[in-house]
Design a protein around this motif. Sequence first.
Motif, PDB file in Angstrom:
ATOM      1  N   VAL A   8       5.439   4.815   0.320  1.00  0.00           N
ATOM      2  CA  VAL A   8       6.000   3.361   0.040  1.00  0.00           C
ATOM      3  C   VAL A   8       7.468   4.326  -0.013  1.00  0.00           C
ATOM      4  O   VAL A   8       8.286   5.480  -0.321  1.00  0.00           O
ATOM      5  CB  VAL A   8       5.938   2.788  -0.900  1.00  0.00           C
ATOM      6  N   GLY A   9       8.409   4.001  -0.028  1.00  0.00           N
ATOM      7  CA  GLY A   9      10.485   3.996   0.034  1.00  0.00           C
ATOM      8  C   GLY A   9      10.060   3.589  -2.034  1.00  0.00           C
ATOM      9  O   GLY A   9       9.497   3.255  -2.717  1.00  0.00           O
ATOM     10  N   PRO A  10      11.795   4.008  -2.227  1.00  0.00           N
ATOM     11  CA  PRO A  10      11.570   4.156  -3.801  1.00  0.00           C
ATOM     12  C   PRO A  10      11.631   2.165  -4.117  1.00  0.00           C
ATOM     13  O   PRO A  10      11.263   2.865  -5.340  1.00  0.00           O
ATOM     14  CB  PRO A  10      13.673   5.016  -4.382  1.00  0.00           C
ATOM     15  N   ASP A  11      11.860   1.881  -3.460  1.00  0.00           N
ATOM     16  CA  ASP A  11      12.146   0.293  -3.687  1.00  0.00           C
ATOM     17  C   ASP A  11      10.297  -0.338  -4.177  1.00  0.00           C
ATOM     18  O   ASP A  11      10.253  -1.206  -4.916  1.00  0.00           O
ATOM     19  CB  ASP A  11      12.459  -0.767  -2.625  1.00  0.00           C
ATOM     20  N   LYS A  12       9.460   0.333  -4.061  1.00  0.00           N
ATOM     21  CA  LYS A  12       7.850  -0.068  -3.830  1.00  0.00           C
ATOM     22  C   LYS A  12       7.737   0.294  -5.227  1.00  0.00           C
ATOM     23  O   LYS A  12       5.982   0.400  -5.388  1.00  0.00           O
ATOM     24  CB  LYS A  12       7.530   0.103  -3.115  1.00  0.00           C
ATOM     25  N   MET A  13       8.608   1.021  -5.777  1.00  0.00           N
ATOM     26  CA  MET A  13       7.396   2.319  -6.038  1.00  0.00           C
ATOM     27  C   MET A  13       7.012   1.733  -8.132  1.00  0.00           C
ATOM     28  O   MET A  13       5.686   1.843  -8.028  1.00  0.00           O
ATOM     29  CB  MET A  13       8.241   3.475  -7.098  1.00  0.00           C
ATOM     30  N   GLU A  14       7.666   0.320  -8.526  1.00  0.00           N
ATOM     31  CA  GLU A  14       7.582  -0.079  -9.360  1.00  0.00           C
ATOM     32  C   GLU A  14       5.563  -1.086  -8.902  1.00  0.00           C
ATOM     33  O   GLU A  14       4.889  -1.222  -9.712  1.00  0.00           O
ATOM     34  CB  GLU A  14       7.960  -0.436  -9.830  1.00  0.00           C
ATOM     35  N   ALA A  15       5.594  -1.613  -7.946  1.00  0.00           N
ATOM     36  CA  ALA A  15       5.200  -2.273  -7.526  1.00  0.00           C
ATOM     37  C   ALA A  15       3.590  -1.849  -7.190  1.00  0.00           C
ATOM     38  O   ALA A  15       2.959  -1.846  -7.451  1.00  0.00           O
ATOM     39  CB  ALA A  15       5.515  -3.446  -6.334  1.00  0.00           C
ATOM     40  N   ALA A  16       3.627  -0.509  -6.708  1.00  0.00           N
ATOM     41  CA  ALA A  16       2.821  -0.016  -6.287  1.00  0.00           C
ATOM     42  C   ALA A  16       2.175   0.868  -7.570  1.00  0.00           C
ATOM     43  O   ALA A  16       0.980   1.414  -8.010  1.00  0.00           O
ATOM     44  CB  ALA A  16       3.653   1.824  -6.043  1.00  0.00           C
ATOM     45  N   SER A  17       3.023   1.084  -8.389  1.00  0.00           N
ATOM     46  CA  SER A  17       2.187   1.656 -10.292  1.00  0.00           C
ATOM     47  C   SER A  17       1.313  -0.290 -10.836  1.00  0.00           C
ATOM     48  O   SER A  17       0.846   0.310 -11.349  1.00  0.00           O
ATOM     49  CB  SER A  17       3.629   1.747 -11.097  1.00  0.00           C
ATOM     50  N   ARG A  18       2.103  -1.088 -10.584  1.00  0.00           N
ATOM     51  CA  ARG A  18       1.458  -2.388 -10.400  1.00  0.00           C
ATOM     52  C   ARG A  18       0.162  -2.365 -10.218  1.00  0.00           C
ATOM     53  O   ARG A  18      -0.826  -2.773 -10.594  1.00  0.00           O
ATOM     54  CB  ARG A  18       2.489  -3.756 -10.793  1.00  0.00           C
TER      55      ARG A  18
END
Length: 259
Positions: A8-18
């Motif tokens: 993913v790109g940086p914009d999806k990193m928080e969602a990937a963690s969730r």
Amino acid sequence: MIKIGVCVGPDKMEAASRVGFDYVEWGLAGTMEMDGQAFSEAVRRAQDMPIRVEAMNGMLPGSLKITGPGADLGRVRDYLEPAFERMARLGAGLVVFGSGGARGVEAGFPFDAAWRQIADFLRLAGEIAAGNGIRIAIEPLRREECNIINHVSEAMALSALVGLENVGALGDSFHMHSVSEPFSALTQAGKRLFHVHTANPAGRVYPAPADGADYGALFSALKAADYSGRVSVEAGCKDFEQDGALALQALRQARDGAQ
């Protein structure tokens, strides 16, 4: 235990963690398009996350040719030195060399010369990467995307020819399916297998339980190779968090049940 992550790109990193992924895999060429301030901010945000950027793909932009009469290792060095420094700042320890646009062989250019050029490139890249604690995984691509290095067996042989400890092979289950290469190639790669990508080959979408793909066979081949690295989902999706959760469920089940 094999880690399961997502490209993913940086914009999806928080969602990937969730969702619960173990790590993320960013694109290096895209990261190099950021100016210094934007990159520093991206590093700060990434370091505040519960998961890390452990790998990167998209090693070279398509405009930076490494085969053909226009290949210039001087330009390549000028790109890779700051690129690998950025990777080191992020803490990413592995980069994927797919870069079909950069390595694709133009019509009329001898393939034997192109193979030698790619080997020379990998020796240069491997030396620069080693100075930053980075390993390089050569990614075979399906023929529709690139006309050279299409099989895991070729990537494995090329890494052996280059002869650097930090240059190995990648297995991508989607590309392997496209060229009818069996998962046994992953087992045969052994310690030269540095990284893995996966997707449901039907449409190159995120895996899901009972979607018709045999992820168990993938993980069984990895287990037979004593592979303990990472498997990244690299595919398209409609709803990242919903589809990501299903992908993680399917891959964890396959990993934990592998014989």
